[in-house]
Design a protein around this motif. Structure first.
Motif, PDB file in Angstrom:
ATOM      1  N   ASP A 112       9.873 -27.629  18.728  1.00  0.00           N
ATOM      2  CA  ASP A 112       8.665 -28.144  19.357  1.00  0.00           C
ATOM      3  C   ASP A 112       7.436 -27.904  18.490  1.00  0.00           C
ATOM      4  O   ASP A 112       7.350 -26.902  17.776  1.00  0.00           O
ATOM      5  CB  ASP A 112       8.450 -27.473  20.705  1.00  0.00           C
ATOM      6  N   ALA A 113       6.480 -28.817  18.598  1.00  0.00           N
ATOM      7  CA  ALA A 113       5.222 -28.658  17.867  1.00  0.00           C
ATOM      8  C   ALA A 113       4.355 -27.608  18.557  1.00  0.00           C
ATOM      9  O   ALA A 113       4.466 -27.373  19.762  1.00  0.00           O
ATOM     10  CB  ALA A 113       4.493 -29.987  17.803  1.00  0.00           C
ATOM     11  N   ASP A 114       3.480 -26.982  17.783  1.00  0.00           N
ATOM     12  CA  ASP A 114       2.551 -25.991  18.319  1.00  0.00           C
ATOM     13  C   ASP A 114       1.359 -26.732  18.919  1.00  0.00           C
ATOM     14  O   ASP A 114       0.471 -27.198  18.203  1.00  0.00           O
ATOM     15  CB  ASP A 114       2.104 -25.044  17.207  1.00  0.00           C
ATOM     16  N   ILE A 115       1.334 -26.849  20.233  1.00  0.00           N
ATOM     17  CA  ILE A 115       0.244 -27.534  20.915  1.00  0.00           C
ATOM     18  C   ILE A 115      -0.706 -26.533  21.569  1.00  0.00           C
ATOM     19  O   ILE A 115      -1.917 -26.656  21.447  1.00  0.00           O
ATOM     20  CB  ILE A 115       0.802 -28.510  21.972  1.00  0.00           C
ATOM     21  N   CYS A 116      -0.146 -25.555  22.265  1.00  0.00           N
ATOM     22  CA  CYS A 116      -1.015 -24.597  22.957  1.00  0.00           C
ATOM     23  C   CYS A 116      -0.483 -23.175  22.884  1.00  0.00           C
ATOM     24  O   CYS A 116      -0.710 -22.362  23.789  1.00  0.00           O
ATOM     25  CB  CYS A 116      -1.221 -25.016  24.413  1.00  0.00           C
ATOM     26  N   LEU A 117       0.254 -22.847  21.826  1.00  0.00           N
ATOM     27  CA  LEU A 117       0.776 -21.490  21.675  1.00  0.00           C
ATOM     28  C   LEU A 117      -0.331 -20.519  21.267  1.00  0.00           C
ATOM     29  O   LEU A 117      -1.263 -20.896  20.547  1.00  0.00           O
ATOM     30  CB  LEU A 117       1.893 -21.470  20.627  1.00  0.00           C
ATOM     31  N   SER A 118      -0.200 -19.284  21.717  1.00  0.00           N
ATOM     32  CA  SER A 118      -1.150 -18.241  21.343  1.00  0.00           C
ATOM     33  C   SER A 118      -0.537 -17.356  20.263  1.00  0.00           C
ATOM     34  O   SER A 118       0.654 -17.473  19.946  1.00  0.00           O
ATOM     35  CB  SER A 118      -1.508 -17.390  22.567  1.00  0.00           C
ATOM     36  N   PHE A 176       3.992 -15.725  19.078  1.00  0.00           N
ATOM     37  CA  PHE A 176       4.733 -15.643  17.819  1.00  0.00           C
ATOM     38  C   PHE A 176       5.297 -14.247  17.557  1.00  0.00           C
ATOM     39  O   PHE A 176       6.078 -14.056  16.621  1.00  0.00           O
ATOM     40  CB  PHE A 176       3.833 -16.051  16.653  1.00  0.00           C
ATOM     41  N   VAL A 177       4.894 -13.277  18.375  1.00  0.00           N
ATOM     42  CA  VAL A 177       5.367 -11.911  18.146  1.00  0.00           C
ATOM     43  C   VAL A 177       6.200 -11.374  19.307  1.00  0.00           C
ATOM     44  O   VAL A 177       6.645 -10.227  19.278  1.00  0.00           O
ATOM     45  CB  VAL A 177       4.176 -10.962  17.891  1.00  0.00           C
ATOM     46  N   THR A 178       6.380 -12.195  20.330  1.00  0.00           N
ATOM     47  CA  THR A 178       7.186 -11.757  21.470  1.00  0.00           C
ATOM     48  C   THR A 178       8.197 -12.832  21.849  1.00  0.00           C
ATOM     49  O   THR A 178       7.921 -14.030  21.693  1.00  0.00           O
ATOM     50  CB  THR A 178       6.298 -11.449  22.696  1.00  0.00           C
ATOM     51  N   ASP A 179       9.335 -12.367  22.329  1.00  0.00           N
ATOM     52  CA  ASP A 179      10.368 -13.279  22.803  1.00  0.00           C
ATOM     53  C   ASP A 179      10.273 -13.505  24.312  1.00  0.00           C
ATOM     54  O   ASP A 179      11.047 -14.289  24.866  1.00  0.00           O
ATOM     55  CB  ASP A 179      11.759 -12.736  22.470  1.00  0.00           C
ATOM     56  N   GLU A 180       9.348 -12.805  24.956  1.00  0.00           N
ATOM     57  CA  GLU A 180       9.186 -12.941  26.397  1.00  0.00           C
ATOM     58  C   GLU A 180       8.551 -14.292  26.746  1.00  0.00           C
ATOM     59  O   GLU A 180       7.731 -14.814  25.990  1.00  0.00           O
ATOM     60  CB  GLU A 180       8.294 -11.822  26.935  1.00  0.00           C
ATOM     61  N   PRO A 181       8.930 -14.870  27.883  1.00  0.00           N
ATOM     62  CA  PRO A 181       8.300 -16.135  28.306  1.00  0.00           C
ATOM     63  C   PRO A 181       6.831 -15.921  28.652  1.00  0.00           C
ATOM     64  O   PRO A 181       6.472 -14.907  29.269  1.00  0.00           O
ATOM     65  CB  PRO A 181       9.113 -16.532  29.547  1.00  0.00           C
ATOM     66  N   THR A 182       5.995 -16.813  28.247  1.00  0.00           N
ATOM     67  CA  THR A 182       4.567 -16.740  28.545  1.00  0.00           C
ATOM     68  C   THR A 182       4.113 -18.076  29.119  1.00  0.00           C
ATOM     69  O   THR A 182       4.800 -19.088  29.017  1.00  0.00           O
ATOM     70  CB  THR A 182       3.741 -16.438  27.276  1.00  0.00           C
TER      71      THR A 182
END
Length: 250
Positions: free
Chosen positions: A1-7, A11-17
């Motif tokens: 997926d493209a980075d549209i609204c990632l914080s 990028f440093v956690t595998d937990e769902p956000t």
């Protein structure tokens, strides 16, 4: 997926956000609008609408409040894209990072749809053409010439709307009609075909310009006057090239 609204945290956690969920939804919307049909878009819009309460509650936790409603408004705007196509030109109530994220969604749609031959959805195609033409009108409104001199003259109009300029040896066939576009924006057509009214050129869609002209159809007894609108498309690059090569423009 493209980075549209990632914080950065994503990028440093595998937990769902929350931003990961919104990012996945955004990418699904873009893919569906680019390759799906109207039915696919309706299904996804209904799915997102049904999942919205669960998604939003997971974003902020039990009893929490949304960030001024921005997450919910972002989802509503995604649903609006699926429902109305790109006619949703101004995102409702979005601001700051969520407005930036929606702008990225629109940018991805423009890039993907502009590179594809034809979207599967007629709603997406028609709304993209309208959106792109309106954008060109806004960008060129100050300098746009509705009746350019290079289009003035006689044209042949056939059933398939393939328009060709007049040449010395040209003789219209039974399936074609001679139409003369005048410098003042008026139109001349054969008397039996009706009365020519006006013509004008509009920018877009994409690499084309849209030529329109109106005629008043022959009036029958006890019938109201009927105005017919004819539409043709001219390649903008071909117009520029024809000014130097003097080749026939069509």
């Amino acid at each position: 997926d493209a980075d549209i609204c990632l914080s950065v945290l994503d990028f440093v956690t595998d937990e769902p956000t929350c931003t990961k969920v919104m990012n996945a939804l955004s990418n699904r919307v873009v893919r569906t609008m680019c390759v799906g049909n109207d039915y696919d878009m309706a299904l996804l819009a209904r799915e997102i609408e049904e999942r919205k309460p669960l998604v939003l509650s997971n974003c902020v936790g039990e009893g929490g409040e949304y960030m001024e409603g921005q997450e919910e408004e972002f989802i509503n705007n995604l649903i609006g894209l699926l429902t109305n196509g790109m006619t949703l030109s101004e995102p409702s109530k979005l601001k700051n990072s969520w407005l930036n994220a929606f702008t990225r969604v629109m940018a991805m749609l423009v890039k993907e749809l502009g590179a594809r031959r034809t979207p599967a959805s007629t709603r997406v195609l028609s709304s993209f053409v309208t959106w792109e033409s309106d954008l060109r009108k806004n960008l060129t409104s100050m300098a746009w010439e509705q009746n350019p001199s290079d289009l003035v003259g006689s044209w042949a109009v056939g059933e398939d709307m393939d328009m060709m300029p007049d040449v010395a040896e040209f003789v219209p066939s039974e399936e074609e009609m001679r139409v003369t576009l005048r410098k003042d924006g008026s139109v001349q057509i054969p008397h039996q075909a009706g009365e020519g009214l006006k013509w004008f050129l509009e920018p877009g869609p994409t690499h084309l310009d849209t030529l329109k002209f109106e005629i008043l159809a022959p009036q029958s007894k006890n019938k109201e006057k009927t105005i017919l609108l004819y539409i043709g498309y001219i390649d903008r690059g071909a117009r520029i090239e024809a000014r130097f090569s003097k080749r026939i423009l069509k």
